[in-house]
Design an enzyme around this catalytic site. Sequence first.
Site, short mmCIF file in Angstrom:
data_model
loop_
_atom_site.label_atom_id
_atom_site.label_comp_id
_atom_site.label_asym_id
_atom_site.label_seq_id
_atom_site.Cartn_x
_atom_site.Cartn_y
_atom_site.Cartn_z
N GLY A 252 0.66 -1.41 0.15
CA GLY A 252 -0.06 0.02 0.41
C GLY A 252 0.47 1.40 -0.28
CD GLU A 294 0.14 -9.37 1.36
OE1 GLU A 294 0.16 -10.46 1.45
OE2 GLU A 294 -0.77 -8.81 1.55
N PRO A 295 4.38 -4.99 -0.99
CG PRO A 295 6.43 -4.44 -1.60
CD PRO A 295 5.15 -5.49 -0.83
NE ARG A 297 -1.46 1.60 -5.27
CZ ARG A 297 -2.30 1.84 -6.63
NH1 ARG A 297 -2.12 2.32 -7.63
NH2 ARG A 297 -3.20 1.46 -6.66
NE ARG A 334 -4.58 2.23 -10.90
CZ ARG A 334 -4.40 3.95 -10.56
NH1 ARG A 334 -3.61 4.43 -11.16
NH2 ARG A 334 -4.40 3.62 -9.02
CE1 TYR A 338 -9.97 1.76 -8.26
CE2 TYR A 338 -8.08 2.04 -9.38
CZ TYR A 338 -9.45 1.07 -9.03
OH TYR A 338 -8.77 -0.77 -9.37
CB CYS A 365 -17.94 2.44 -28.12
SG CYS A 365 -17.80 2.15 -29.91
CD GLU A 366 -18.52 2.13 -22.31
OE1 GLU A 366 -18.85 2.64 -21.21
OE2 GLU A 366 -18.95 1.14 -22.95
CE1 TYR A 394 -3.24 -3.78 -8.63
CE2 TYR A 394 -1.99 -1.70 -7.67
CZ TYR A 394 -2.36 -2.85 -7.21
OH TYR A 394 -1.98 -3.63 -6.88
C1 LIG Z 1 -3.73 -5.03 -3.59
C2 LIG Z 1 -3.51 -5.51 -2.22
C3 LIG Z 1 -1.58 -5.72 -2.37
C4 LIG Z 1 -0.90 -4.74 -3.07
O1 LIG Z 1 -0.82 -3.60 -2.59
P1 LIG Z 1 -0.37 -2.36 -3.39
O2 LIG Z 1 -1.19 -0.74 -3.30
O3 LIG Z 1 0.31 -1.88 -5.42
O4 LIG Z 1 1.01 -1.83 -2.54
C5 LIG Z 1 -0.54 -6.36 -1.16
N1 LIG Z 1 -1.85 -7.16 -0.25
C6 LIG Z 1 -2.93 -6.83 -0.97
C7 LIG Z 1 -3.80 -8.57 -0.01
C8 LIG Z 1 -3.45 -6.67 -1.77
O5 LIG Z 1 -4.53 -6.87 -2.33
#
Ligand SMILES: *Cc1c(COP(=O)(O)O)cnc(C)c1O
Length: 435
Positions: A252, A294-295, A297, A334, A338, A365-366, A394
């Site tokens: 995140g 868990e990076p 992005r 995206r 969003y 076509c949107e 993404y």
């Molecule tokens: C999407 C997600 C991530 C990665 O999030 P980023 O914003 O891309 O770093 C990590 N763990 C889980 C469970 C996710 O759903």
Amino acid sequence: MNQKIVHSNVTVGENGHLYFAGMDTVTLAEKYGTPVFLLDDSRVRARIREYKEAMQRNFGAGSMPLFASKSLSFKEIYRIMAEENIGTDIVSSGELFTAVSAGFPMERAFFHGNNKTDFDIEYAIENGIGYFIADGIEELERIDEYAGKAGIRQKILLRITPGIDPHTHQKISTGGVDSKFGSAIETGLAKKVTDFALSKENIELCGFHCHIGSQIFEIEPYVTAADIMLTFIADMKARFGFTAKILNLGGGFGVRYVESDPEISITKNIDAIAEHIHAKCEELDVKLPTIYMEPGRSIVADAGMTLYTVGSVKEITGFKNYVSIDGGMTDNPRYTLYQSAYTLRLANRANEKADFPCTVGGRCCESGDLIQENVMLPKPKRGDILAVLVTGAYNYSMASNYNRVTRPPVVILRDGKDKLAVRRERFEDLIACDI
Ligand SMILES: *Cc1c(COP(=O)(O)O)cnc(C)c1O
């Protein structure tokens, strides 16, 4: 006024062309055609190494990032993660298959998802998945059953919802009690699920996981999440005598899409979170678990760029100007999903004054098929190359065949050389499944 370019792997050459990872993007557009995704290999690896260094220094040699491969998934990505000796998180059997096909070591793979099917569970166990990040009771029952059949004790983490609300877009916030993911501490479910996992013969509970959301720039939500999770770990020890070996804090970290976004330091963030974790462990008398993150992005986003060709410019007097490109929501949904902000440049005229206000749209076509509204560019004309920056995460992974558009190729830029990692889809690919 010329907008500044804020990413160090993006420069402008003497020929006025935009360069990415030291390579002329106009030449690359000519060679591969457009749309095309570019990926800066050294940037991906630098980000991985930054995570790894900071995590191992703070939490010990077993700690590492697990690349969230939903952000970018194709074989070469898993090869890079394997070479860099980190783990990966996958969320489907399709991602698992891709990782296995690339030779990624499955013991470092973590299988996520709020509804793993029976097929997913069996397929992952057959392939020697390292860990499931289990979401609830039904899944635990199935894992226990299939692990028993396979004659193994399956390692798992439990996904816990810490009940906090990070300041991010609602659709990418996941850590609150009202979420389809995980088991909430607040409602007592987390405790129940832990008890259940501990009772299963063929399951080895190794620890806990939480993920609070995406595109988060502050460290405070992580500190709060770590606090809640460590308190939960202490509680589970007191209640069940269970010692968590692993705490996975999810992904995140935010990335800089436009100049007004802050640039966060991965190292400084991890150092600050670590200081807090150490203090909290001491306070609670909890042994520091192995910490995973868990990076997604923040590893690949600014290593990516997309090139398009401009097709038309429509000036609607009294309203706005539309610039249409040869891609759109099929390769980058995206903005449609969003309203995500992006930085756009004319790659073949990167030194020219950006004095033409416009909205850039795709060719689906949107009406909602837009890449960005209200941006300034040098007035484009048909044939110009438009670059969208910071598209590594993404974009390719969310690409679709809507309107039967073929998906673009991915080209890896490495040491001044370009190499095709994913070829462009062909029309035959579009009908490959049609009977
Ligand atoms: C999407 C997600 C991530 C990665 O999030 P980023 O914003 O891309 O770093 C990590 N763990 C889980 C469970 C996710 O759903």
